[in-house]
Design a protein around this motif. Structure first.
Motif, short mmCIF file in Angstrom:
data_model
loop_
_atom_site.label_atom_id
_atom_site.label_comp_id
_atom_site.label_asym_id
_atom_site.label_seq_id
_atom_site.Cartn_x
_atom_site.Cartn_y
_atom_site.Cartn_z
N GLY A 136 -4.98 45.88 11.50
CA GLY A 136 -3.78 46.50 12.04
C GLY A 136 -3.39 47.77 11.31
O GLY A 136 -3.04 48.79 11.93
N VAL A 137 -3.47 47.75 9.99
CA VAL A 137 -3.14 48.93 9.20
C VAL A 137 -4.11 50.07 9.49
O VAL A 137 -3.72 51.22 9.66
N ARG A 138 -5.40 49.73 9.59
CA ARG A 138 -6.40 50.76 9.87
C ARG A 138 -6.24 51.31 11.29
O ARG A 138 -6.46 52.50 11.53
N LEU A 139 -5.86 50.46 12.23
CA LEU A 139 -5.66 50.91 13.59
C LEU A 139 -4.51 51.91 13.66
O LEU A 139 -4.63 52.98 14.29
N VAL A 140 -3.40 51.59 13.02
CA VAL A 140 -2.25 52.51 13.00
C VAL A 140 -2.64 53.81 12.30
O VAL A 140 -2.26 54.90 12.73
N SER A 141 -3.39 53.71 11.21
CA SER A 141 -3.84 54.90 10.49
C SER A 141 -4.69 55.80 11.38
O SER A 141 -4.50 57.02 11.42
N THR A 142 -5.61 55.20 12.11
CA THR A 142 -6.48 55.96 13.00
C THR A 142 -5.68 56.63 14.11
O THR A 142 -5.87 57.81 14.41
N MET A 143 -4.78 55.88 14.73
CA MET A 143 -4.00 56.41 15.84
C MET A 143 -3.11 57.56 15.41
O MET A 143 -2.88 58.50 16.19
N SER A 144 -2.58 57.51 14.21
CA SER A 144 -1.65 58.53 13.74
C SER A 144 -2.30 59.59 12.87
O SER A 144 -1.63 60.50 12.38
N GLU A 145 -3.63 59.46 12.65
CA GLU A 145 -4.39 60.39 11.80
C GLU A 145 -3.78 60.43 10.40
O GLU A 145 -3.63 61.50 9.78
N SER A 146 -3.42 59.26 9.90
CA SER A 146 -2.79 59.14 8.58
C SER A 146 -3.83 58.91 7.50
O SER A 146 -4.89 58.32 7.75
N LEU A 147 -3.52 59.34 6.30
CA LEU A 147 -4.33 59.01 5.14
C LEU A 147 -3.90 57.63 4.67
O LEU A 147 -2.71 57.30 4.67
N ILE A 148 -4.86 56.79 4.28
CA ILE A 148 -4.54 55.42 3.92
C ILE A 148 -5.19 55.07 2.59
O ILE A 148 -6.30 55.51 2.29
N GLY A 149 -4.51 54.30 1.79
CA GLY A 149 -5.07 53.83 0.52
C GLY A 149 -4.79 52.35 0.35
O GLY A 149 -3.79 51.83 0.86
N GLY A 150 -5.68 51.66 -0.33
CA GLY A 150 -5.47 50.24 -0.60
C GLY A 150 -5.91 49.32 0.51
O GLY A 150 -5.60 48.13 0.49
N ASP A 151 -6.64 49.83 1.49
CA ASP A 151 -7.00 49.03 2.66
C ASP A 151 -8.26 48.22 2.39
O ASP A 151 -9.35 48.57 2.81
N SER A 152 -8.09 47.12 1.68
CA SER A 152 -9.19 46.19 1.43
C SER A 152 -8.65 44.78 1.54
O SER A 152 -7.44 44.54 1.40
N LEU A 153 -9.54 43.83 1.81
CA LEU A 153 -9.11 42.43 1.93
C LEU A 153 -8.42 41.97 0.66
O LEU A 153 -8.89 42.21 -0.45
N ARG A 154 -7.27 41.31 0.86
CA ARG A 154 -6.45 40.73 -0.20
C ARG A 154 -5.75 41.76 -1.07
O ARG A 154 -5.18 41.41 -2.10
N SER A 155 -5.82 43.02 -0.69
CA SER A 155 -5.06 44.03 -1.41
C SER A 155 -3.57 43.74 -1.29
O SER A 155 -3.08 43.40 -0.22
N THR A 156 -2.84 43.87 -2.38
CA THR A 156 -1.40 43.62 -2.37
C THR A 156 -0.60 44.92 -2.38
O THR A 156 0.63 44.89 -2.45
N GLU A 157 -1.29 46.05 -2.30
CA GLU A 157 -0.61 47.35 -2.28
C GLU A 157 -1.35 48.29 -1.33
O GLU A 157 -2.57 48.38 -1.36
N ILE A 158 -0.60 48.96 -0.50
CA ILE A 158 -1.20 49.98 0.37
C ILE A 158 -0.28 51.19 0.42
O ILE A 158 0.92 51.11 0.13
N ALA A 159 -0.85 52.32 0.79
CA ALA A 159 -0.07 53.54 1.03
C ALA A 159 -0.51 54.14 2.35
O ALA A 159 -1.70 54.15 2.66
#
Length: 537
Positions: A136-159
């Motif tokens: 879901g986070v990656r989908l929103v990132s792709t749709m909005s052309e956003s830069l994303i960090g922390g997108d890994s399984l079990r990550s407790t922090e994202i930007a």
């Protein structure tokens, strides 16, 4: 010392640093974690997406086709008085689960507001991003052309750092598309909850191709989305969505496949659902695949009997029509089933009750659960059922005009959605108890007892970022939630009302490096196709 430069200059500096370090002429540089080759255009995009004064980029260096090593360099971006500060969000607030991720990332993308979420799903047995949340986070990132960090399984922090919001964006005929594959039985309908608002407010038409679980526990079933959520949005907000299920997917295999065509709106007019009126009809659908012969009919019969008994008590004489559809190999992956019941009133209320077939539940019990959920709404005159409450909050907050809905006691998911919608958009919500059917007033601290009626109102924000959030860089444990609500016992036990399906892979966290020196220990990256993971069997 950091280098103050632009994207093209930065690429040259990285090449020079790599050549000096390895004493070779570095011909090619690759983003360490995406594997994409860096060029001037990509570097410019990295620069445009950053709001902080500087960031560190770690790249892989190659000479020809041979890997040489890694080089890290700190680059400084030009600052601007119009830079938007990152809003930090505590993922342990209130519900402390996937609702915070879905709501916050969608609003971030829509408003152009950078966010950082920590303590992700801290209130769950297995904290961090599961496969469904990650997709879901990656989908929103792709749709909005956003830069994303922390997108890994079990990550407790994202930007999430979206591009600046374009004021006065025109609704055009441009058509865009995006895909997401959870890779497990993680809920497709929860992917829709975060991506649908982004598509609607984007100014472009969207085609989404989604894979995962269509009918799984702890989330709305596919037919609830198509028969309750989407008709409500279409009738009362003018949101046009065509949804097609190509293949059903059940726990634990997943494998479901759906597509959605979504039209944008210029603005949302606000929603007014406070008049229950009279019940016009009650229908339903049982869908199944691979279940023993007779099970779908037993589910249908028990649900029909229970709802018709409720209608009779309320003075209605109509019968309940529930169809049964049995899918075979081409239309379903794995074994499972669900029932969704829908009551439509003369005033345009769509009320649902649903249940998913599970091994430990008798067929009759599945039908009874769905019937009991619908009957509660009918008996007490809700215009919005308990599972639709939280799904409407983001649309109410983004509307240009005030909204009002009449419903039962606000669920913890709803209160969580309200809290973050207020902080990120600047919209103002009020929850007002009103008279019960027996003439008594509901208590504002009601714990969800049957019969309680509430009006949830919202002023609307016209889709503007919250001045409070932008100026003060807040939304988290630094501010006490406006409403100190304890999770009711039912939510603790079942995680109902659209909570994340806990059917995800328990794979360990993928370790990645800190690239921006901020709160996150994670890699910033340009959007890429979600990685596929296996469902736990």
């Amino acid at each position: 010392m950091a280098d103050l430069d632009g994207g093209g200059d930065a690429l040259d500096r990285l090449r020079k640093a790599a050549s000096n370090k390895f004493r070779v002429k570095a011909k090619r540089l690759f983003h360490l974690h995406t594997g994409e080759e860096l060029d001037a255009k990509m570097m410019e995009k990295l620069y445009e997406a950053r709001r902080k004064p500087g960031f560190t980029l770690t790249v892989a260096v190659s000479r020809g086709e041979d890997f040489v090593g890694e080089v890290k360099k700190t680059l400084t971006t030009p600052t601007s008085d119009n830079a938007i500060p990152t809003v930090h969000i505590d993922g342990a607030t209130l519900e402390g689960g996937g609702q915070i991720i879905r709501q916050s990332t969608a609003l971030s993308a829509i408003l152009g507001q950078p966010i950082a979420i920590h303590n992700i799903r801290a209130n769950r047995k297995t904290p961090g991003l599961a496969a469904q949340h990650l997709a879901g986070v990656r989908l929103v990132s792709t749709m909005s052309e956003s830069l994303i960090g922390g997108d890994s399984l079990r990550s407790t922090e994202i930007a999430l750092t979206p591009p600046p919001r374009s004021e006065g964006k025109q609704v055009g005929k441009e058509e865009k598309s995006a895909k997401a594959d959870v890779g497990t039985a993680g809920s497709i309908t929860l992917l829709v909850q975060s991506s649908l608002p982004v598509a609607v407010m984007s100014g472009s038409s969207w085609k989404l191709d989604l894979k995962g679980g269509t009918d799984v526990g702890m989330s709305p079933a596919w037919n609830y989305l198509t028969d309750v959520t989407l008709p409500t949005l279409r009738k009362h907000l003018g949101i046009q969505v065509e949804a097609t299920c190509h293949r059903r997917g059940y726990y634990p295999k997943g494998g479901g496949h759906v597509s959605l065509s979504i039209e944008p709106v210029k603005e949302l007019p606000g929603i007014n659902l406070v008049d229950f009126g009279k019940i016009a009809k009650v229908t339903g659908r049982v869908t199944s695949s691979g279940l023993p012969e007779g099970v779908p009919e037993r589910i249908r019969r028990s649900a029909v009997d229970a709802v018709e008994a409720t209608l009779k008590k309320l003075g209605y004489g109509q019968s309940v029509s529930v169809d049964v559809t049995i899918h075979h190999d081409a239309k379903a992956f794995g074994s499972g089933g669900s029932i969704v019941l829908v009551a439509e009133t003369e005033t345009g209320c769509y009320l649902g009750g649903s249940a998913v077939a599970e091994r430990e539940l008798k067929s009759e019990k599945v039908g009874e659960i769905a019937a009991a959920s619908l009957s509660q709404s009918l008996v007490h005159g809700y215009c919005v059922d308990e599972h639709l409450q939280d799904q409407l909050i983001i649309f109410m907050a983004l509307s240009s005009l005030p909204s009002r809905i009449k419903t039962g006691s606000p669920t913890l998911h709803t209160r969580t959605a309200i809290h973050f919608a207020e902080k990120l958009t600047g919209a103002s919500f009020t929850i007002t108890p009103i008279a019960k059917a027996d003439g008594e007033r509901a208590d504002a601290e009601d714990d969800g007892a049957a019969g309680s009626l509430f009006i949830i109102e919202c002023t609307g924000s016209r889709g503007s970022p919250s001045k409070q959030a932008s100026e003060h860089n807040i939304v988290s444990n630094t501010i006490d939630p406006d409403r100190d609500i304890e999770q009711d016992d039912e939510s603790k036990k079942s995680g109902t009302n659209g909570g994340p399906a806990e059917t995800e892979n328990d794979a360990p966290i993928t370790s990645i490096n800190d690239v921006d020196g901020g709160v996150l220990g994670s890699a910033a990256r340009l959007p890429q196709r979600p990685r596929r993971t296996r469902a736990r069997r």
